[in-house]
Scaffold this active site. Structure first.
Site, mmCIF file in Angstrom:
data_model
loop_
_atom_site.group_PDB
_atom_site.id
_atom_site.type_symbol
_atom_site.label_atom_id
_atom_site.label_comp_id
_atom_site.label_asym_id
_atom_site.label_seq_id
_atom_site.Cartn_x
_atom_site.Cartn_y
_atom_site.Cartn_z
ATOM 1 N N TYR A 156 0.840 -1.213 0.000
ATOM 2 C CA TYR A 156 0.000 0.000 0.000
ATOM 3 C C TYR A 156 0.871 1.257 0.000
ATOM 4 C CZ TYR A 156 -3.569 3.363 1.476
ATOM 5 O OH TYR A 156 -4.419 4.439 1.534
ATOM 6 N N LYS A 160 1.112 4.168 -2.952
ATOM 7 C CA LYS A 160 0.750 5.579 -2.766
ATOM 8 C C LYS A 160 1.948 6.502 -3.057
ATOM 9 C CE LYS A 160 -3.619 5.086 -1.761
ATOM 10 N NZ LYS A 160 -4.680 5.594 -2.665
#
Ligand SMILES: NC(=O)c1ccc[n+]([C@@H]2O[C@H](COP(=O)([O-])OP(=O)(O)OC[C@H]3O[C@@H](n4cnc5c(N)ncnc54)[C@H](OP(=O)(O)O)[C@@H]3O)[C@@H](O)[C@H]2O)c1
Length: 232
Positions: A156, A160
């Protein structure tokens, strides 16, 4: 009249962004991959629903064609759809773990942006907002005072970081469009088992600011609810 398309708007931050922008006078199109959940959210909000799975080229192209047919153009694209991926020890992480999350959080943004660019270019003040995260910030993930430093989420966080860099690269290249990344901050949604301390209203402050600030504001910024932040 400002027309705004939001991906992943059936729940969480996307849905709250839709609710707030409708209250501010935007015509909002609720994009969601699940037809029942998307239609139910749109009905409750007083918006139009368009099906979109950002991992599926045909679905994204069909969504843009639907919006072209009904609205003709958009002013704001909010790339909000995202997934969290595995947390903790990466010893057994697989390539598929990575490509699955990057397909939504990074490639999904590219697909939606490419498909909606022609509709954005019909706007007098086109805006793209990529919903990124300080979980992708080197500074935040190394600052013990920040909640982002207390998690290990290799896929994750790296997705990002990629999304924020993607945003700055698009902003450099597409100078006719204001393209910025938003960090909602740690917010209670299904993404984190509703563990975040912020409400969804607090978590959408940066997105709503970027969607409503008007011409003359910069492109290539990374913004949270308190203003511009460094992402390096
Ligand atoms: N909550 C936080 O603390 C936080 C902090 C920083 C950044 N963010 C970011 O904020 C964004 C919204 O997250 P959230 O917290 O509101 O989480 P959420 O409640 O889990 O919502 C995620 C949304 O993305 C949609 N989505 C997932 N995969 C999709 C796909 N392939 N195509 C289209 N839509 C898809 C989901 O649809 P389904 O319902 O069909 O799964 C859902 O509507 C994400 O990009 C997330 O990374 C969240």
């Amino acid at each position: 009249m400002t027309t705004t398309f939001i991906t992943g708007a059936n729940k969480g931050l996307g849905r709250e962004t839709a609710r707030r922008l409708i209250a501010l006078g935007h015509t909002v199109i609720v994009g969601a991959r699940d037809p029942e959940l998307g239609a139910a959210a749109a009905d409750a909000l007083g918006a139009r629903f368009v099906q979109i799975d950002v991992t599926d080229d045909e679905s994204v192209a069909a969504a843009a064609a639907d919006v072209e047919k009904h609205e003709g153009s958009i002013d704001v694209l909010i790339n909000n759809a995202g997934r969290h991926g595995p947390f903790g020890d990466p010893s057994e992480l697989t390539g598929d773990d990575v490509t699955g999350i990057f397909d939504v959080n990074v490639a999904g943004v590219v697909r939606a942006t490419t498909a909606f660019l022609p509709l954005l270019r019909r706007s007098a003040d086109p805006v793209i907002i990529n919903v990124s995260s300080a979980m992708g910030s080197l500074a935040a993930t190394h600052d013990p005072a920040r909640p982002e430093s207390h998690f290990v989420a290799p896929v994750y966080t790296s997705s990002k970081a990629a999304l924020t860099m993607l945003t700055t690269q698009y902003a450099k290249a597409l100078t006719d469009i204001r393209i910025n990344a938003a960090d909602p901050g740690y917010t209670a949604t299904d993404l984190n088992g509703n563990s975040g301390p912020q409400t969804v209203t607090e978590g959408t402050d940066a997105i709503v600011t970027l969607a409503t600030e008007g011409p003359g504001h910069g492109s290539g910024r990374f913004v949270d609810r308190d203003g511009e932040i460094a992402w390096s």
